[in-house]
Design a protein around this motif. Structure first.
Motif, PDB file in Angstrom:
ATOM      1  N   GLY A  79       0.847  -1.172   0.000  1.00  0.00           N
ATOM      2  CA  GLY A  79       0.000   0.000   0.000  1.00  0.00           C
ATOM      3  C   GLY A  79       0.891   1.233   0.000  1.00  0.00           C
ATOM      4  N   CYS A  80       0.291   2.407   0.211  1.00  0.00           N
ATOM      5  CA  CYS A  80       1.072   3.648   0.193  1.00  0.00           C
ATOM      6  C   CYS A  80       0.748   4.503   1.404  1.00  0.00           C
ATOM      7  CB  CYS A  80       0.794   4.454  -1.075  1.00  0.00           C
ATOM      8  SG  CYS A  80       1.540   3.742  -2.555  1.00  0.00           S
ATOM      9  N   GLU A  81       1.800   5.022   2.019  1.00  0.00           N
ATOM     10  CA  GLU A  81       1.691   6.016   3.090  1.00  0.00           C
ATOM     11  C   GLU A  81       2.173   7.334   2.532  1.00  0.00           C
ATOM     12  OE1 GLU A  81       3.814   8.563   5.498  1.00  0.00           O
ATOM     13  OE2 GLU A  81       4.858   6.651   5.801  1.00  0.00           O
ATOM     14  N   VAL A  82       1.285   8.334   2.494  1.00  0.00           N
ATOM     15  CA  VAL A  82       1.589   9.607   1.857  1.00  0.00           C
ATOM     16  C   VAL A  82       1.516  10.733   2.871  1.00  0.00           C
ATOM     17  CG1 VAL A  82       0.711   8.739  -0.341  1.00  0.00           C
ATOM     18  CG2 VAL A  82      -0.802  10.059   1.140  1.00  0.00           C
ATOM     19  N   CYS A  83       2.175  11.850   2.541  1.00  0.00           N
ATOM     20  CA  CYS A  83       2.282  12.969   3.480  1.00  0.00           C
ATOM     21  C   CYS A  83       1.980  14.317   2.845  1.00  0.00           C
ATOM     22  CB  CYS A  83       3.688  13.017   4.090  1.00  0.00           C
ATOM     23  SG  CYS A  83       4.137  11.569   5.059  1.00  0.00           S
ATOM     24  N   SER A  84       1.532  14.324   1.605  1.00  0.00           N
ATOM     25  CA  SER A  84       1.242  15.592   0.940  1.00  0.00           C
ATOM     26  C   SER A  84       0.235  15.339  -0.169  1.00  0.00           C
ATOM     27  CB  SER A  84       2.510  16.214   0.351  1.00  0.00           C
ATOM     28  OG  SER A  84       2.978  15.437  -0.752  1.00  0.00           O
ATOM     29  N   LEU A  85      -0.315  16.429  -0.698  1.00  0.00           N
ATOM     30  CA  LEU A  85      -1.288  16.309  -1.775  1.00  0.00           C
ATOM     31  C   LEU A  85      -0.660  15.687  -3.015  1.00  0.00           C
ATOM     32  CD1 LEU A  85      -4.186  16.887  -2.621  1.00  0.00           C
ATOM     33  CD2 LEU A  85      -3.459  19.168  -3.353  1.00  0.00           C
ATOM     34  N   VAL A  86       0.574  16.077  -3.318  1.00  0.00           N
ATOM     35  CA  VAL A  86       1.237  15.509  -4.494  1.00  0.00           C
ATOM     36  C   VAL A  86       1.485  14.019  -4.305  1.00  0.00           C
ATOM     37  CG1 VAL A  86       3.344  15.545  -5.888  1.00  0.00           C
ATOM     38  CG2 VAL A  86       2.274  17.697  -5.209  1.00  0.00           C
ATOM     39  N   PRO A 106       1.781  16.058  10.588  1.00  0.00           N
ATOM     40  CA  PRO A 106       1.229  16.886  11.671  1.00  0.00           C
ATOM     41  C   PRO A 106       0.573  18.177  11.218  1.00  0.00           C
ATOM     42  CG  PRO A 106       3.607  17.179  11.531  1.00  0.00           C
ATOM     43  CD  PRO A 106       3.256  16.124  10.519  1.00  0.00           C
ATOM     44  N   GLY A 107       0.723  18.577   9.960  1.00  0.00           N
ATOM     45  CA  GLY A 107       0.221  19.888   9.550  1.00  0.00           C
ATOM     46  C   GLY A 107      -0.599  19.830   8.283  1.00  0.00           C
ATOM     47  N   LYS A 108      -1.534  18.915   8.204  1.00  0.00           N
ATOM     48  CA  LYS A 108      -2.314  18.727   6.977  1.00  0.00           C
ATOM     49  C   LYS A 108      -3.159  19.966   6.674  1.00  0.00           C
ATOM     50  CE  LYS A 108      -2.813  13.855   8.219  1.00  0.00           C
ATOM     51  NZ  LYS A 108      -2.532  14.064   9.658  1.00  0.00           N
ATOM     52  N   HIS A 109      -3.146  20.354   5.404  1.00  0.00           N
ATOM     53  CA  HIS A 109      -3.897  21.525   4.951  1.00  0.00           C
ATOM     54  C   HIS A 109      -5.324  21.121   4.620  1.00  0.00           C
ATOM     55  CE1 HIS A 109      -4.965  24.964   2.317  1.00  0.00           C
ATOM     56  NE2 HIS A 109      -4.098  25.609   3.046  1.00  0.00           N
ATOM     57  N   ILE A 110      -6.210  22.120   4.616  1.00  0.00           N
ATOM     58  CA  ILE A 110      -7.618  21.874   4.295  1.00  0.00           C
ATOM     59  C   ILE A 110      -7.754  21.186   2.935  1.00  0.00           C
ATOM     60  CG2 ILE A 110      -9.805  23.006   3.713  1.00  0.00           C
ATOM     61  CD1 ILE A 110      -9.173  25.082   5.875  1.00  0.00           C
ATOM     62  N   ASN A 111      -6.979  21.633   1.959  1.00  0.00           N
ATOM     63  CA  ASN A 111      -7.061  21.022   0.624  1.00  0.00           C
ATOM     64  C   ASN A 111      -6.689  19.548   0.669  1.00  0.00           C
ATOM     65  OD1 ASN A 111      -7.823  23.452  -0.470  1.00  0.00           O
ATOM     66  ND2 ASN A 111      -5.800  23.963  -1.278  1.00  0.00           N
ATOM     67  N   GLU A 112      -5.690  19.204   1.464  1.00  0.00           N
ATOM     68  CA  GLU A 112      -5.264  17.812   1.571  1.00  0.00           C
ATOM     69  C   GLU A 112      -6.346  16.966   2.230  1.00  0.00           C
ATOM     70  OE1 GLU A 112      -0.436  18.586   2.010  1.00  0.00           O
ATOM     71  OE2 GLU A 112      -1.746  18.708   3.767  1.00  0.00           O
ATOM     72  N   LEU A 113      -6.907  17.456   3.334  1.00  0.00           N
ATOM     73  CA  LEU A 113      -7.958  16.715   4.019  1.00  0.00           C
ATOM     74  C   LEU A 113      -9.195  16.562   3.134  1.00  0.00           C
ATOM     75  CD1 LEU A 113      -7.643  18.335   7.562  1.00  0.00           C
ATOM     76  CD2 LEU A 113      -6.850  16.055   6.858  1.00  0.00           C
ATOM     77  N   LEU A 134     -11.458  19.596  12.584  1.00  0.00           N
ATOM     78  CA  LEU A 134     -11.409  20.154  11.230  1.00  0.00           C
ATOM     79  C   LEU A 134     -11.817  19.109  10.198  1.00  0.00           C
ATOM     80  CD1 LEU A 134     -10.705  22.333   9.158  1.00  0.00           C
ATOM     81  CD2 LEU A 134      -8.301  21.603   9.324  1.00  0.00           C
ATOM     82  N   LEU A 135     -11.275  17.904  10.322  1.00  0.00           N
ATOM     83  CA  LEU A 135     -11.601  16.851   9.368  1.00  0.00           C
ATOM     84  C   LEU A 135     -13.087  16.512   9.428  1.00  0.00           C
ATOM     85  CD1 LEU A 135     -10.700  14.741   7.283  1.00  0.00           C
ATOM     86  CD2 LEU A 135     -10.136  13.213   9.190  1.00  0.00           C
ATOM     87  N   ASN A 136     -13.649  16.479  10.613  1.00  0.00           N
ATOM     88  CA  ASN A 136     -15.081  16.193  10.756  1.00  0.00           C
ATOM     89  C   ASN A 136     -15.921  17.258  10.043  1.00  0.00           C
ATOM     90  OD1 ASN A 136     -17.254  14.579  12.374  1.00  0.00           O
ATOM     91  ND2 ASN A 136     -17.734  16.736  12.779  1.00  0.00           N
ATOM     92  N   ASP A 137     -15.524  18.519  10.182  1.00  0.00           N
ATOM     93  CA  ASP A 137     -16.255  19.597   9.520  1.00  0.00           C
ATOM     94  C   ASP A 137     -16.179  19.446   7.999  1.00  0.00           C
ATOM     95  OD1 ASP A 137     -16.900  20.629  11.971  1.00  0.00           O
ATOM     96  OD2 ASP A 137     -15.367  22.206  11.940  1.00  0.00           O
ATOM     97  N   ILE A 138     -15.001  19.104   7.498  1.00  0.00           N
ATOM     98  CA  ILE A 138     -14.833  18.931   6.046  1.00  0.00           C
ATOM     99  C   ILE A 138     -15.679  17.759   5.553  1.00  0.00           C
ATOM    100  CG2 ILE A 138     -13.167  18.275   4.258  1.00  0.00           C
ATOM    101  CD1 ILE A 138     -11.041  19.813   5.901  1.00  0.00           C
ATOM    102  N   ALA A 139     -15.636  16.643   6.271  1.00  0.00           N
ATOM    103  CA  ALA A 139     -16.419  15.470   5.881  1.00  0.00           C
ATOM    104  C   ALA A 139     -17.917  15.768   5.912  1.00  0.00           C
ATOM    105  CB  ALA A 139     -16.079  14.293   6.795  1.00  0.00           C
ATOM    106  N   ALA A 140     -18.341  16.539   6.917  1.00  0.00           N
ATOM    107  CA  ALA A 140     -19.755  16.904   7.008  1.00  0.00           C
ATOM    108  C   ALA A 140     -20.174  17.739   5.808  1.00  0.00           C
ATOM    109  CB  ALA A 140     -20.012  17.659   8.306  1.00  0.00           C
ATOM    110  N   GLY A 141     -19.308  18.672   5.412  1.00  0.00           N
ATOM    111  CA  GLY A 141     -19.617  19.497   4.253  1.00  0.00           C
ATOM    112  C   GLY A 141     -19.714  18.705   2.967  1.00  0.00           C
ATOM    113  N   LEU A 142     -18.991  17.602   2.891  1.00  0.00           N
ATOM    114  CA  LEU A 142     -19.008  16.758   1.699  1.00  0.00           C
ATOM    115  C   LEU A 142     -20.046  15.648   1.798  1.00  0.00           C
ATOM    116  CD1 LEU A 142     -15.149  16.414   1.166  1.00  0.00           C
ATOM    117  CD2 LEU A 142     -16.722  17.828  -0.173  1.00  0.00           C
ATOM    118  N   GLY A 143     -20.620  15.494   2.992  1.00  0.00           N
ATOM    119  CA  GLY A 143     -21.620  14.441   3.177  1.00  0.00           C
ATOM    120  C   GLY A 143     -21.038  13.049   3.170  1.00  0.00           C
ATOM    121  N   VAL A 144     -19.827  12.883   3.728  1.00  0.00           N
ATOM    122  CA  VAL A 144     -19.180  11.568   3.756  1.00  0.00           C
ATOM    123  C   VAL A 144     -18.765  11.223   5.176  1.00  0.00           C
ATOM    124  CG1 VAL A 144     -18.327  11.827   1.391  1.00  0.00           C
ATOM    125  CG2 VAL A 144     -16.858  12.500   3.315  1.00  0.00           C
TER     126      VAL A 144
END
Length: 435
Positions: A79-86, A106-113, A134-144
């Motif tokens: 599998g893959c363990e990633v640390c950035s959007l790229v 430790p410093g994930k950006h909103i775009n990454e989440l 923060l992640l919960n708020d983003i997931a709620a906004g996306l309905g996931v």
């Protein structure tokens, strides 16, 4: 034949697999990195064969994010363990299923989440209570509903780690004593699903007993949490940190001994939690031995009773070999590449082209007699090579990368050019008016 035997310090000085280095250097401008596909496959196959069955392995792209190498390892079963959007995009574009990807840092950006939620990856490894919210708020906004793993900074430290990542005040993970607050918060975050626990204790561990002890400590804590909070986890990520022998007097990791020591640890845990998978994430151990850095001697010059071999690639391309951020400077495995001249060895200071005395790839190193134009190879360079180096310093740019398998070679990254270096530099007027 690859550049290295797995536990060897001796570089094959003539060729990588079936291709002479000189032939590669005639086709690809130096400096460049060359990787042995056979070595990558062999090292991973040996790991799976030696450690207990049923462990899931995740490749840490931070070690080397080249997309061709990521695809090769995924096809082999990681599998893959990633640390950035790229890094996330690299994994997805190389056909890695979202369910085989975890995102740490430790410093994930909103775009990454947001992209993690849209892709539906296996788990976002959350490293603070604030990030959970923060992640919960983003997931709620996306309905996931987004699966997460709690990264824990435990009260215990990793044994024999060259770089300790836990057991101290760290930006990584949630302190063990704060877990009650974290579980309370999690109970109020309806868009998050707890899938796993993640603990990473340290890196470059060469002692098999220390790795076994670290794994035991992690699984003991995971078991206690599952019992205390009555949670049913999908997986426990015990980190990794398996070391590679770089320097003289270092002893290679005894993989068979580690496998034997881990067997009862893993089996005992599985008896209590048969559904829960154990994950090991590895970067350096999967890729380091497969890579060699090839640079060319531009000049040989004496200076106060010492001889300097000044090469076309230095600390800008291979900061690890130059000892950047290291407290003690030691020499990576290094050799003159090409047919033997049957000449004596000489002592050299091997430097790059940079205008700084810290640009030192090899200090007081014994090499076969060098001439201008000769190739020098630095072994065990597949991990944390150019991607962890100041390739922009003096605007030399990123070197080329080549993958070799048997008698075939593939250019998997072109070297930076003047145009590619200058293209991102623009002069655009910014609109500063309020929206």
């Amino acid at each position: 034949m690859s550049a290295f035997a797995p536990d060897s310090q001796c570089i094959n000085t003539d060729r990588i697999e079936d291709i002479p280095y000189q032939l590669l250097a005639d086709k690809v401008p130096t400096p460049f990195y060359a990787y042995s596909a056979t070595q990558i496959k062999t090292d991973f196959a040996e790991l799976k064969r030696t450690l207990p069955q049923g462990i899931d392995y995740f490749y840490s792209l931070k070690a080397n994010p080249n997309k061709t190498l990521v695809a090769l390892l995924h096809q082999a079963g990681t599998g893959c363990e990633v640390c950035s959007l790229v890094e996330l995009e690299i994994a997805l574009r190389q056909g890695v299923a979202p369910g085989d990807i975890i995102f740490v840092g430790p410093g994930k950006h909103i775009n990454e989440l947001t992209q993690c939620c849209l892709a539906g990856i296996k788990a976002v490894v959350v490293e603070s209570i604030e990030e959970m919210v923060l992640l919960n708020d983003i997931a709620a906004g996306l309905g996931v509903i987004q699966s997460i793993a709690l990264r824990i900074n435990p009260d215990f430290s990793g044994e024999k780690a060259k770089l300790v990542m836990s057991g101290k005040p760290r930006q990584f993970g949630i302190d063990e004593q704060l877990l009650p607050q974290a579980f309370t918060a999690l109970g109020q975050l309806a868009q998050l699903r707890l899938a796993g626990i993640h603990i990473y204790l340290g890196t470059r561990i060469l002692d098999w007993q220390a790795l076994a002890n670290n794994t035991q400590n992690i699984l003991t804590l995971a078991a206690a949490l599952q019992q205390t909070y009555e949670i049913d986890l999908d997986f426990v990520d015990v980190g990794g940190g398996f070391g590679v022998r770089y320097f003289d007097k270092e002893k290679a990791l005894d993989l068979p001994a580690l496998g034997e020591a881990l067997l009862p640890v893993v089996n005992n845990y599985r008896q209590c939690f048969p559904r829960c998978k154990i994950v090991i994430e590895l970067g350096r151990f999967l890729i380091a031995r497969a890579g060699i850095f090839v640079t060319r001697v531009n000049y040989l010059k004496p200076s106060r009773d010492e001889w300097f071999a000044v090469c076309d690639g230095g600390a800008n391309c291979h900061g690890s070999a130059a000892g950047i951020n290291s407290l003690i400077r030691r020499n990576f495995p290094m050799a003159r590449l090409g047919p033997s001249r049957h000449s004596d060895q000489h002592r050299y200071q091997v430097t790059g082209p940079l205008c700084t005395p810290t640009d030192l790839l090899g200090e007081n190193i014994m090499l076969a007699e060098l001439r201008s134009g000769d190739l020098i190879g630095i072994g065990h360079s597949g991990a944390y090579g150019a991607s962890a180096s100041p390739v922009g310093f003096l605007s030399f740019g990123h070197p080329a990368e080549v993958l070799v398998e048997n008698d075939q070679a593939f250019l998997i990254r072109t070297a930076d050019s003047v145009d590619t270096m200058l293209a991102p530099q623009v002069c655009q007027r910014l609109s500063l008016a309020n929206a």
